[in-house]
Design a protein around this motif. Structure first.
Motif, mmCIF file in Angstrom:
data_model
loop_
_atom_site.group_PDB
_atom_site.id
_atom_site.type_symbol
_atom_site.label_atom_id
_atom_site.label_comp_id
_atom_site.label_asym_id
_atom_site.label_seq_id
_atom_site.Cartn_x
_atom_site.Cartn_y
_atom_site.Cartn_z
ATOM 1 N N SER A 29 45.032 56.775 29.920
ATOM 2 C CA SER A 29 46.462 56.696 29.612
ATOM 3 C C SER A 29 47.140 55.620 30.452
ATOM 4 O O SER A 29 47.903 54.794 29.932
ATOM 5 C CB SER A 29 47.133 58.051 29.857
ATOM 6 O OG SER A 29 46.548 59.051 29.060
ATOM 7 N N PHE A 30 46.876 55.620 31.750
ATOM 8 C CA PHE A 30 47.500 54.657 32.641
ATOM 9 C C PHE A 30 46.924 53.256 32.452
ATOM 10 O O PHE A 30 47.668 52.276 32.304
ATOM 11 C CB PHE A 30 47.315 55.080 34.101
ATOM 12 C CG PHE A 30 48.346 56.058 34.598
ATOM 13 C CD1 PHE A 30 49.470 55.624 35.275
ATOM 14 C CD2 PHE A 30 48.192 57.425 34.403
ATOM 15 C CE1 PHE A 30 50.424 56.515 35.743
ATOM 16 C CE2 PHE A 30 49.133 58.328 34.856
ATOM 17 C CZ PHE A 30 50.254 57.879 35.535
ATOM 18 N N GLU A 31 45.605 53.146 32.448
ATOM 19 C CA GLU A 31 44.960 51.834 32.527
ATOM 20 C C GLU A 31 44.873 51.116 31.185
ATOM 21 O O GLU A 31 44.927 49.884 31.137
ATOM 22 C CB GLU A 31 43.551 51.986 33.108
ATOM 23 C CG GLU A 31 43.539 52.500 34.543
ATOM 24 C CD GLU A 31 42.138 52.836 35.033
ATOM 25 O OE1 GLU A 31 41.174 52.521 34.295
ATOM 26 O OE2 GLU A 31 42.005 53.402 36.136
ATOM 27 N N GLU A 32 44.743 51.840 30.096
ATOM 28 C CA GLU A 32 44.567 51.223 28.783
ATOM 29 C C GLU A 32 45.823 51.320 27.921
ATOM 30 O O GLU A 32 46.264 50.319 27.353
ATOM 31 C CB GLU A 32 43.389 51.879 28.050
ATOM 32 C CG GLU A 32 42.081 51.845 28.810
ATOM 33 C CD GLU A 32 41.511 50.447 28.939
ATOM 34 O OE1 GLU A 32 41.424 49.743 27.915
ATOM 35 O OE2 GLU A 32 41.162 50.055 30.074
ATOM 36 N N ALA A 33 46.376 52.513 27.807
ATOM 37 C CA ALA A 33 47.535 52.722 26.934
ATOM 38 C C ALA A 33 48.861 52.453 27.626
ATOM 39 O O ALA A 33 49.907 52.434 26.965
ATOM 40 C CB ALA A 33 47.521 54.150 26.389
ATOM 41 N N ALA A 34 48.847 52.252 28.948
ATOM 42 C CA ALA A 34 50.067 52.011 29.730
ATOM 43 C C ALA A 34 51.080 53.139 29.546
ATOM 44 O O ALA A 34 52.283 52.914 29.509
ATOM 45 C CB ALA A 34 50.679 50.663 29.367
ATOM 46 N N ILE A 35 50.574 54.356 29.444
ATOM 47 C CA ILE A 35 51.429 55.534 29.323
ATOM 48 C C ILE A 35 51.271 56.372 30.594
ATOM 49 O O ILE A 35 50.179 56.893 30.861
ATOM 50 C CB ILE A 35 51.066 56.387 28.083
ATOM 51 C CG1 ILE A 35 51.261 55.569 26.808
ATOM 52 C CG2 ILE A 35 51.909 57.651 28.030
ATOM 53 C CD1 ILE A 35 50.882 56.309 25.538
ATOM 54 N N PRO A 36 52.332 56.527 31.379
ATOM 55 C CA PRO A 36 52.237 57.254 32.651
ATOM 56 C C PRO A 36 52.322 58.767 32.456
ATOM 57 O O PRO A 36 53.347 59.393 32.713
ATOM 58 C CB PRO A 36 53.444 56.725 33.438
ATOM 59 C CG PRO A 36 54.458 56.434 32.378
ATOM 60 C CD PRO A 36 53.676 55.942 31.179
ATOM 61 N N VAL A 37 51.242 59.356 32.019
ATOM 62 C CA VAL A 37 51.205 60.798 31.770
ATOM 63 C C VAL A 37 51.278 61.572 33.080
ATOM 64 O O VAL A 37 50.989 61.042 34.158
ATOM 65 C CB VAL A 37 49.927 61.187 31.002
ATOM 66 C CG1 VAL A 37 49.912 60.563 29.624
ATOM 67 C CG2 VAL A 37 48.677 60.800 31.796
ATOM 68 N N ILE A 38 51.663 62.830 32.964
ATOM 69 C CA ILE A 38 51.630 63.746 34.107
ATOM 70 C C ILE A 38 50.527 64.758 33.853
ATOM 71 O O ILE A 38 50.626 65.569 32.929
ATOM 72 C CB ILE A 38 52.982 64.445 34.303
ATOM 73 C CG1 ILE A 38 54.056 63.415 34.645
ATOM 74 C CG2 ILE A 38 52.884 65.521 35.383
ATOM 75 C CD1 ILE A 38 55.441 64.006 34.829
#
Length: 573
Positions: free
Chosen positions: A275-284
């Motif tokens: 999520s962080f590294e590929e999709a650039a989505i900062p999930v919790i």
């Protein structure tokens, strides 16, 4: 408006019925794919008022004319102004509703106009188009590598499951019964036992594990499958919640509870890093409450993402199943001491819902905005010429640039079609979310340079002139800019997320935060009944107990009793 519509062929009448109100039923009509037809097929919560567990009661809006919003041309700099015939740049059949005006309509517009998906003939189904599927393939490619690096193997299980399998695990059948699709007739004859069309595979996996696992030497068993799933959802939204969707589901068997717990957390960590590294989505990442735990699991871990409308999206889950399914299916092994023991299990999944998450996290009023690492096309080249004697030199230069970037590992497309103006192409590829655009005109050929525009920075601020065509220089520049865009999208999403999470200490604070459309984070140790009360009164649920917890003494926001953890509450998809 009626006069503008055209009669359809008889075999399309069912689709048309879904697209318009009942007042049109006597004369079957349809139009080409626009917002209205997509909106009616994949009804938003505001157009279908039912619970996931309640009987079907549909309320549809009357047909409304799609809102018209013209695209803003990005090539506004003086150096390129005379190269584009702006009167031909508008794309009238691809208008996008402003995000701030109607988020759901904006989302459906992007899916339709960026050619990500189309509607299927059955309500709530979708056809994933090549561009949308290419995004899913990018997700698959990353996860497949990570799964194999951690010892998992791909395989495939049948999509038809005996109904008796579902009934074996009590909480599982209770949780999934309202969503099951059943087959009762096969080959023209009524089946002796009805079959379930796969809603998930824990039951059939356990049936096979029982035949494959006999000794501790057979453990751990680590498998994954890429498959389709059917759940008879009543409130549908393309990619986010559809009657049928694609996913991967991992299933593992272990000798101890500790191994199963380690596996479940390892997989949610893989999803988090993706999520962080590929999709650039900062999930919790965190743990689900008991109320929100997967049917049949002991613990459910989740990654929760904040969408552009501040609703939460459960983007991936990993379940520690304990021995619930192994006891139901008598899945046992002989341990090193010769004792018969039940196996410990996990299951974990990410689906095409993630594509919807990418749209709703990064998109803007110009359309889709894709992080470079998952973009099917990272760079689009648009050649520009006015006179026939300019065309060959411009196209040759464009081809050279394409080959240089392709050889350096960049996913690049040359749009050399002459049916559309350059300005139309600018808007089209912006809508498709391509991270970088390279423009090449006659003067650029003469100077041996190109113009590069960033999708994430609109207008003049995102446009750079005079970048050398020399392959080694251009390739390095493009790769650096793609990395900058990837980082910029993540930083922007983190800032948006953090500015919309409110720390609360009382129930009144929580209600105020939710009423403002924000996420509420506060200490929680109250009962399941209190959790359901929050949902009933605010529409928000506990999204998770985050893995990262604040230190110090905490008091439950609902009861005032001591609380060991904070929970995050939000409205969700």
């Amino acid at each position: 408006e009626h006069k503008k519509l055209v009669k359809t062929k008889p075999h399309l009448s069912l689709v048309s019925t879904y697209s318009f109100t009942l007042s049109f039923s006597k004369t079957t009509r349809m139009v080409s794919l626009k917002l209205s037809s997509f909106t009616h097929l994949f009804s938003s919560p505001s157009t279908i008022s039912i619970s996931r567990r309640s009987p079907v009661v549909l309320r549809r809006r009357h047909f409304r004319q799609p809102l018209t919003v013209t695209f803003s041309a990005k090539a506004t700099a003086a150096e390129t102004k005379d190269r584009v015939d702006n009167s031909k740049n508008r794309v009238p059949d691809r208008v996008i509703t402003p995000r701030s005006q109607d988020f759901n309509a904006w989302y459906l517009d992007i899916i339709a106009h960026a050619e990500l998906a189309d509607y299927g003939p059955v309500r709530g189904t979708m056809v994933i188009r090549p561009y949308g599927y290419a995004i899913w393939e990018s997700i698959q490619e990353y996860l497949n590598v990570k799964f194999k690096e951690t010892g998992h193997s791909n395989m495939y299980f049948p999509q038809f499951i005996p109904y008796s399998f579902i009934e074996k695990e009590a909480s599982h059948v209770e949780g999934f019964s309202p969503e099951l699709a059943l087959v009762t007739i096969g080959g023209g004859k009524e089946l002796e036992e009805k079959l379930v069309v796969r809603p998930t595979s824990e039951t059939i996996v356990n049936h096979m594990f029982t035949q494959w696992i006999h000794s501790y030497r057979d453990l751990p068993l680590l498998i994954n499958q890429w498959a389709n799933v059917t759940r008879w959802e009543m409130r549908t939204k393309p990619f986010v919640r559809t009657l049928e969707f694609l996913w991967q589901e991992g299933h593992t068997a272990h000798a101890t509870s500790e191994e199963a717990e380690t596996e479940a957390k390892q997989m949610i960590d893989i999803y988090t890093r993706f999520s962080f590294e590929e999709a650039a989505i900062p999930v919790i990442p965190g743990r689900k409450s008991k109320v929100e735990t997967f049917a049949g699991a002991c613990k459910t871990y989740t990654i929760e993402a904040m969408m552009g409308d501040k609703k939460a999206l459960q983007a991936g889950t990993s379940h520690n199943l304990g021995q619930n399914f192994s006891r139901a299916f008598e899945t046992q092994f002989t341990d090193e001491n010769g004792h018969r023991e039940y196996i410990w299990q996990t299951s974990w999944a990410v689906s095409t819902r993630f594509v919807g998450g990418i749209i709703m996290t990064h998109g803007d009023d110009a359309g889709l905005m894709l992080p470079p690492k998952i973009a099917p096309i990272q760079v689009v080249i648009v050649p520009i010429w006015k006179k026939d004697d300019e065309k060959m030199a411009v196209l040759n230069a464009a081809l050279s640039v394409k080959e240089a970037l392709k050889n350096s590992g960049v996913k690049v497309k040359l749009d050399d079609s002459d049916q559309r103006t350059p300005g139309w192409k600018f808007n089209f590829w912006e809508m498709k979310g391509v991270p970088l655009r390279i423009e090449i005109g006659p003067r650029d050929v003469s100077s041996g340079s190109v113009v590069i525009s960033r999708r994430d920075i609109p207008g003049k601020q995102g446009k750079v002139f005079g970048i050398s065509m020399e392959p080694s220089i251009l390739a390095v520049y493009v790769k650096d800019k793609l990395e900058e865009i990837q980082s910029s999208l993540l930083e922007r999403a983190i800032a948006f997320r953090d500015s919309n999470i409110v720390d609360v200490s009382t129930y009144d604070d929580l209600k105020a935060a939710i009423s403002q459309g924000k996420w509420a984070r506060g200490p929680w140790s109250a009962s399941d009944e209190d959790e359901l009360k929050v949902k009933e009164e605010t529409g928000a649920t506990i999204r998770c107990f985050p893995f990262e917890q604040p230190q110090g003494i905490k008091r439950c926001l609902m009861t005032g009793d001591p609380a060991e953890e904070v929970a995050i509450f939000a409205k969700s998809y």
